[in-house]
Structure formats: C-alpha cells, structure tokens
Design a protein around this motif. Structure first.
Motif, short mmCIF file in Angstrom:
data_model
loop_
_atom_site.label_atom_id
_atom_site.label_comp_id
_atom_site.label_asym_id
_atom_site.label_seq_id
_atom_site.Cartn_x
_atom_site.Cartn_y
_atom_site.Cartn_z
N ILE A 1 8.21 1.90 -1.22
CA ILE A 1 6.90 2.36 -1.52
C ILE A 1 6.45 3.06 -0.11
O ILE A 1 6.04 4.07 0.10
N TYR A 2 6.33 1.95 0.87
CA TYR A 2 5.98 2.27 2.26
C TYR A 2 6.69 3.26 2.93
O TYR A 2 6.47 3.87 3.88
N GLN B 1 2.88 8.07 -2.60
CA GLN B 1 3.52 6.92 -3.16
C GLN B 1 2.59 5.48 -2.77
O GLN B 1 2.37 4.82 -3.49
N VAL B 2 2.22 5.51 -1.59
CA VAL B 2 1.33 4.47 -1.18
C VAL B 2 0.03 4.40 -1.72
O VAL B 2 -0.58 3.43 -2.43
N GLU C 1 0.46 3.04 -5.46
CA GLU C 1 0.83 1.78 -5.39
C GLU C 1 -0.67 1.12 -4.94
O GLU C 1 -0.69 0.10 -5.89
N ASN C 2 -1.22 1.52 -4.33
CA ASN C 2 -2.52 0.93 -4.11
C ASN C 2 -3.45 1.08 -5.25
O ASN C 2 -4.12 -0.18 -5.45
N ILE D 1 -3.13 -0.56 4.42
CA ILE D 1 -3.72 -2.09 4.36
C ILE D 1 -5.09 -1.71 4.00
O ILE D 1 -5.80 -2.02 2.88
N GLU E 1 -4.09 -4.25 -10.99
CA GLU E 1 -3.66 -5.48 -11.16
C GLU E 1 -4.44 -6.53 -10.91
O GLU E 1 -4.54 -7.70 -11.36
N VAL E 2 -5.04 -6.47 -9.48
CA VAL E 2 -5.75 -7.63 -8.89
C VAL E 2 -7.12 -7.82 -9.77
O VAL E 2 -7.37 -8.86 -10.10
N ALA F 1 4.13 -1.64 5.87
CA ALA F 1 2.82 -1.05 5.58
C ALA F 1 2.08 -0.79 6.92
O ALA F 1 2.19 -1.59 7.73
N GLN G 1 -5.68 0.15 0.74
CA GLN G 1 -5.41 -0.84 -0.41
C GLN G 1 -6.64 -1.35 -0.65
O GLN G 1 -7.14 -1.56 -2.03
N GLY H 1 7.91 6.09 1.20
CA GLY H 1 7.48 7.00 0.78
C GLY H 1 8.62 7.82 -0.38
O GLY H 1 8.47 8.65 -0.70
N ARG I 1 -2.45 1.00 -8.50
CA ARG I 1 -1.80 0.19 -9.41
C ARG I 1 -2.12 -1.31 -9.00
O ARG I 1 -2.44 -2.14 -9.93
N GLN I 2 -2.01 -1.45 -7.48
CA GLN I 2 -2.16 -2.95 -7.26
C GLN I 2 -3.83 -3.35 -7.54
O GLN I 2 -4.12 -4.30 -7.90
N ARG J 1 3.54 -7.30 3.37
CA ARG J 1 3.36 -5.84 3.37
C ARG J 1 3.67 -5.36 4.76
O ARG J 1 4.23 -4.32 4.93
N GLY K 1 4.97 10.47 0.99
CA GLY K 1 4.88 9.20 1.04
C GLY K 1 3.59 8.45 0.75
O GLY K 1 3.23 7.60 0.28
#
Lengths: 226, 424
Positions: A110-111, B16-17, B20-21, B345, B27-28, B340, B348, A113, B23-24, B335, B13
């Motif tokens: 993920i990080y 993507q982050v 993910e962030n 961070i 989730e949290v 990361a 996120q 990319g 989604r995270q 992370r 990228g």
C-alpha cells in the motif's frame, strides 16, 4: 556490495553525558549473505539494527545500502528506503491486530503504491510460500505464534526487499516452533535473499553463515561459518 | 526495481494510501462503535442546530419580507423622515410639515409615472375599540386613508367593497374592517350595511377584508380603515403621522418614479433650490433589501452562537483522536517501519477525524432539515432548503474534524518509529 558501513557511530546525549551506543563500526555485507548479530544487552546491537533498518540515522559515518548513501536522508526518503529495501521481522511480530493476515501482508505494498489487484496477487503468493494460504482471512488473534511470525515474514518479503532484518524472530516462540521458523529463514536464504538477524541465542545463530559479535558498540568478532 | 515506472507509481501510490486510510477510518469507527457513535451524535446535534436555525431563519426572512412588503407591484413610501433612520433628533423631524392631500392632488395631476397616490394617516400606535351591539373588539388600529389604500397594499376584500373616492371626498362615516374586527364583531353574520361605533360616532361597514395570513398573525389583521377626511373629522390627533404611498406605472422603472416624485414633491412643498428635503422616499425594493439585511444579520448571529455547539463537538474530536493516537502508537510504529511517511500517518488520522465529524454532519443535515420542516409547519412559513447551507454544513463539519484532528494527527506523525514499535 549490498551493505557498506564505515565509521558509523550513534551517540545519545543524556543530560551532559554522551553515550556512544554504536562506537564506530565498519562492516560489509554481500548479497545473499545470512548474518547473525550477537552481543549482550547494552552491546549496541539493537541500535545498530535500527541504523541498518533506516529507522534511525547515524550520528557519524557512512551507510551505503544497495549502492545508495542513506546515512543522511530525510524522513520521507528513509520511509521510502524502508518500504523498498528492507523487510522487518520483529520478536513480537508487530502485526496490525484488526487486519487479516492478507491485509497485514499487503501493508508495505500500500505504501509502495501498488494497486489493489496486484497487491492481492502478491500477498497470496508470499502467503503461499510461507504455507499460510488457508489462513489469509484470519486475524492475528486467530493464529498461533508460529503462524503470526510467518505472516510477519511474508510481509517482510512481499516487497522483494534487498535485506530482511529479523530482530530476535524466535524470542517469543517455543523451541519447536522456533526451529520451524528458522528452517523457513533457511529456505528464504536459499532462494537468494539477504538476511541479517539479531539474536542472543547461540543455537539460533548457528543457522546463519556469519556471526558478528558486538561489545560496547564495536565489533568484537566477525566469523564466517558457512 | 525498474526505475521507469517510478513516477507513475508515486502518483498512483497516493491514491492507494488514500484508499487505505479511508478504509482504515471506517474500520476504526466500526471497531469503536460506542466512542465513535457518541462523537457522531455530538457533532450531529451541533449541525442540526445550526442548520435548523439557518433554514428557519431563511424561511422566516422570506415570509416577513412577503408580509411587510405586501404590495404585488413596486411602490414608493413617503413620510417626513426615514422610517428606519436614526441619527437626527426625531423631535426636530416631527416639526416638519405633514404630507397632505394637497401634495397628493399635486402628484395626481402632474406625475406621469405615478399610477395611484394614496395618503394615509397613521395613528402612531394609538388604538381604539370598535363596538357593535353587545360585541366589542380588542384595541385595534384605525387608520385614515384615501380610496387607494386597498390597491396600494394589495388587500383582498372578502365581503362588500372598499369605499369610493366620492365617499372619501365627502367624509362619509364608512369603514372597511380588517379580518380581525370583522370576525370579532360579526362572527356569524354578514357585516355589510351594519353600523358600528367608535367612541360616539357610528360608521357603516361597507367592506370586510380577507385575512392576510401573515406570521405576524392577529396584528396584521387587527385594523380598520376609514376615509382620511372622516378620520380628520372624528379621530384626528396632533400625533398622527401622514404618509403617502405611490404605485408606479408598469412601463416606468422604479428609479424614474422616485426621481419624478422627488422633484414634484419639492415643488408641491415649495422647497427652494438649496433647501433640504422635508420628506423621505423609501421604495418597496429598499424595504425588501433592508429586511433581507436584517434577517441576514440575525441568521449570522444565530449561526455563530450555534456554532459554539459545534466547537464543543470539535473538542470532543480532539479528545477522542488523542486517545486513538496513543492507543495505536504501536500501529503507527509498524506502519512507519513498513514505509509509511509522516504525511501518510498524518493523513490517516485526519481522514479518521473528518470521517467521524463528516458522518455526524450528514446525520445533522438530515435531522436539521427535518426539524426545520417541523418548525415551518408549526408557524406556517415557507419551508425552504438553502442548498448552499447544506453544502456549507457538510464542509464545515468535516473541517471541524480536520482542524481539531490536526493536533492529534501531528502528534502521531511525529512519533519516533523506534519508540513507537516498542511501545507497550
């Protein structure tokens, strides 16, 4: 030369006192070496590991990793190096508790990319190589210690790093599981990977091909066994 | 790794982050249902208050404008001084010569852009009681006016008719009742042709008006109109204020009307070239603008006050995020070890905070609109949803997350990865 460390020091200032945790180390590691770093607590091996892992930068000296000088990079550049060049395996596994095995393995991608479908494919691939295909959807608390460490190893390998840094990887495992993990490392080494492992257990160090002993922040001995 | 794909990958990228962030964050929030739920409720309440307030105010503003500026056609309102103005000594202004029927006649004869000119006598708050047989009204306002009153203020006659110019010229004791007194005096009867009493005089009811259906309710229906001549004869008083209302012919611009009336009134009132006006012209547009600015100010004040609620929500966000960050110190370390960057961070935790408050915002928008609709039904005003405010409410609530999440997120981003990894 994969790793070239020369004159590396790490000095901590505690009040007016200066503590040399790493007091000048010169070291070269070739591609596909399997190295153990040993030493009593306080010998500076953890600090040195952190430097090798680009989690920290040296106070003095040079560190060349995979042909690149990394001893005075910015935080972001260090993060990038960690992401591309280094795979970490920790004593306490350090998996994200809420994420599944597969999601944990995908984290470096993920990080890095990498798009989702490629991530999934590569995570499946490495999980298969550590024998955990059927555990991909499980969360860490549903896995045994040995399985957790295998997930962590899969995560360390997923980005095809230059080195795998393992910090007491069997420290939290019973001896039988420890042996299983060590044979997994053997397999990984034979596949052409470079492994640097910190351990204070002699029988673990025996799996490796080269043992470096540290004392007071310096190399006390450097013995090739393989 | 091949160097050629690097730039492309870096660009991709970020996406993507981001994913993910986000989604995270979801989730949290799902994992900490109670904590997140309470926070979302807090923000939702804040947003509900603000939005309900704004919606009610905006509807109310429109309604008040409609009521106060009731004429359907543009008109000019002329009095001796600015009805909303301050500054000068009012007693001084009151010494000015009253507007008179002579001014009206002069305009009627000479003003090309004027459609109708009305003179009306405002009793300046003095109230009277109307009686019919055993019935009596509450205290109501009785105004004097020309026959143009009804036309001027777009009043609908429900029964009978408005009095004529002829009746006004002869100061007949005829009266047109507002909806209030008509209902009070003649609850089940036709009021037309009946004779009612004000003090010791009798007036024939020639018309009764429909209700104006204003939010001002009774007040705007509680009045009666008699010819200005009759008023002067029976009810006149030195405190009365004479005002004029003029509608402008549709083929003229309001501005043109103002200019012509201004010039003619100066002539009619015999003002010399250097002399100051002794009258003041307000237009229906002017009223409308003034009311709009008043309601805007009130809305603004209310929004600021109710935003304090949101700020409290913001402090809640900061608190929860601080807890979240310290609970997840180890996660941050992991992370970072996995590559990361500090900004990843930071992002996120900011996304997490903004997701929390944004969700609260959405719920608040929904509840706020519902509440506003309830209020709108209750006090009968047009329920209008200012779309811009919905957007503002959402952006604002998400920003609260970003602003108050900034400190905790920064704290996470500045962690030393080594310490974070070994945090118990």
């Amino acid at each position: 030369m994969l790793i070239k460390v020369s004159g590396v020091k790490k000095i901590y200032e505690v009040g007016i006192q200066k503590i040399e945790a790493v007091a000048g180390i010169d070291l070269e590691i070739e591609r596909n070496e399997y190295v153990a770093i040993m030493g009593p607590s306080g010998s500076g091996k953890s600090t040195f590991m952190n430097l090798l892992g680009c989690l920290d930068t040296p106070s003095a000296g040079d560190y060349w990793l995979n042909g690149k000088e990394v001893s005075n990079l910015s935080d972001d550049e260090l993060a990038r190096i960690r992401n591309r060049e280094i795979g970490f395996v920790f004593q306490t596994f350090n998996l994200l508790p809420r994420a599944t095995a597969a999601q944990n393995v995908e984290l470096p991608l993920i990080y890095g990319g990498i798009p989702a479908d490629e991530r999934r494919r590569r995570a499946e691939e490495v999980l298969e190589s550590v024998g955990l295909t059927d555990r991909a959807k499980h969360r860490p608390n549903e896995l045994s210690g040995g399985q957790r460490q295998r997930v962590a190893i899969a995560r360390a390998m997923v980005n095809r790093p230059s080195i795998i840094l393992a910090d007491e990887p069997t420290g939290n495992l019973d001896s039988k599981t420890g042996i299983e993990i060590m044979s997994l490392f053997d397999k990984i080494h034979q596949a052409g990977n470079t492994i640097v492992m910190v351990t204070h257990e002699k029988h673990i160090a025996e799996y490796t091909r080269r043992v470096i002993r540290l004392l007071d922040g310096k190399i006390e001995s450097d013995v090739r066994t393989g | 790794m091949a160097a050629d794909g690097t730039i492309e990958r870096a660009r991709e990228g970020k996406g993507q982050v981001w994913k993910e962030n986000f989604r995270q964050a979801v989730e949290v929030i799902r994992t900490h249902r109670m904590r997140s739920g309470l926070l979302i409720v807090g923000v939702a309440i804040g947003v509900t208050t603000v939005l309900a307030m704004v919606t009610v105010m905006s509807g109310l503003g429109k309604r008040v404008q409609k009521d106060v500026v009731s004429a359907n056609r543009p008109y000019l309102f002329i009095s001796r001084f600015d009805p909303m103005g301050g500054g000068r000594d009012r007693r001084d202004l009151l010494r000015r010569k009253q507007l008179s029927i002579r001014d009206v006649k002069f305009l009627e004869e000479n003003c090309g852009s004027c459609e109708r000119v009305d003179l009306n006598i405002d009793p300046q708050g003095r109230m009277r009681v109307l009686r019919y047989e055993g019935e009596r009204t509450n205290l109501i306002q009785v105004v004097g006016s020309t026959h143009n009153f009804g036309h001027m203020y777009s009043i609908t006659i429900e029964h009978g008719r408005f009095y004529t110019e002829f009746e006004a010229d002869r100061s007949r004791r005829v009266i047109v009742l507002g909806f209030g007194p008509a209902k009070d005096l003649f609850p089940h009867r036709d009021p037309i042709g009946k004779w009612i009493k004000i003090d010791n005089h009798q007036y024939e009811v020639v018309g009764a008006m429909a209700t104006r259906g204003s939010i001002l309710g009774g007040i705007s229906d509680n009045y009666a109109v008699v010819p200005y001549t009759t008023y002067e004869k029976d009810l006149g008083d030195r405190f009365d204020d004479y005002q004029m209302g003029i509608t402008i012919k549709p083929e003229y611009e309001l501005e043109e009307g103002v200019e012509e009336v201004h010039a003619l009134l100066r002539a009619s009132r015999k003002l010399g070239p250097g002399e100051e006006n002794d009258f003041y012209i307000t237009t229906s547009e002017g009223f409308r603008e003034m009311l709009a600015s008043i309601t805007t100010y009130i809305s603004l004040v209310l929004v600021v006050i109710s935003s304090i609620g949101l700020m409290v929500g913001g402090i809640g966000v900061m608190n929860i995020m601080l807890i979240s960050v310290s609970e997840r110190t180890r996660e941050v370390g992991i992370r970072m070890a996995m590559g990361a960057r500090r900004t990843d961070i930071m992002q996120q935790f900011l996304i997490e905070a903004a997701t929390l408050t944004g969700t609260g915002g959405l719920i608040g928008i929904f509840l706020g609109l519902l509440a506003a609709r309830g209020v709108a039904r209750l006090i009968r005003f047009p329920y209008s949803v200012p779309l811009i405010w919905i957007v503002v409410a959402f952006v604002f609530s998400a920003s609260i997350g970003l602003i108050f999440g900034l400190y905790p997120a920064n704290r996470a981003a500045r962690m030393d990865p080594i310490k974070a990894l070994h945090y118990e």
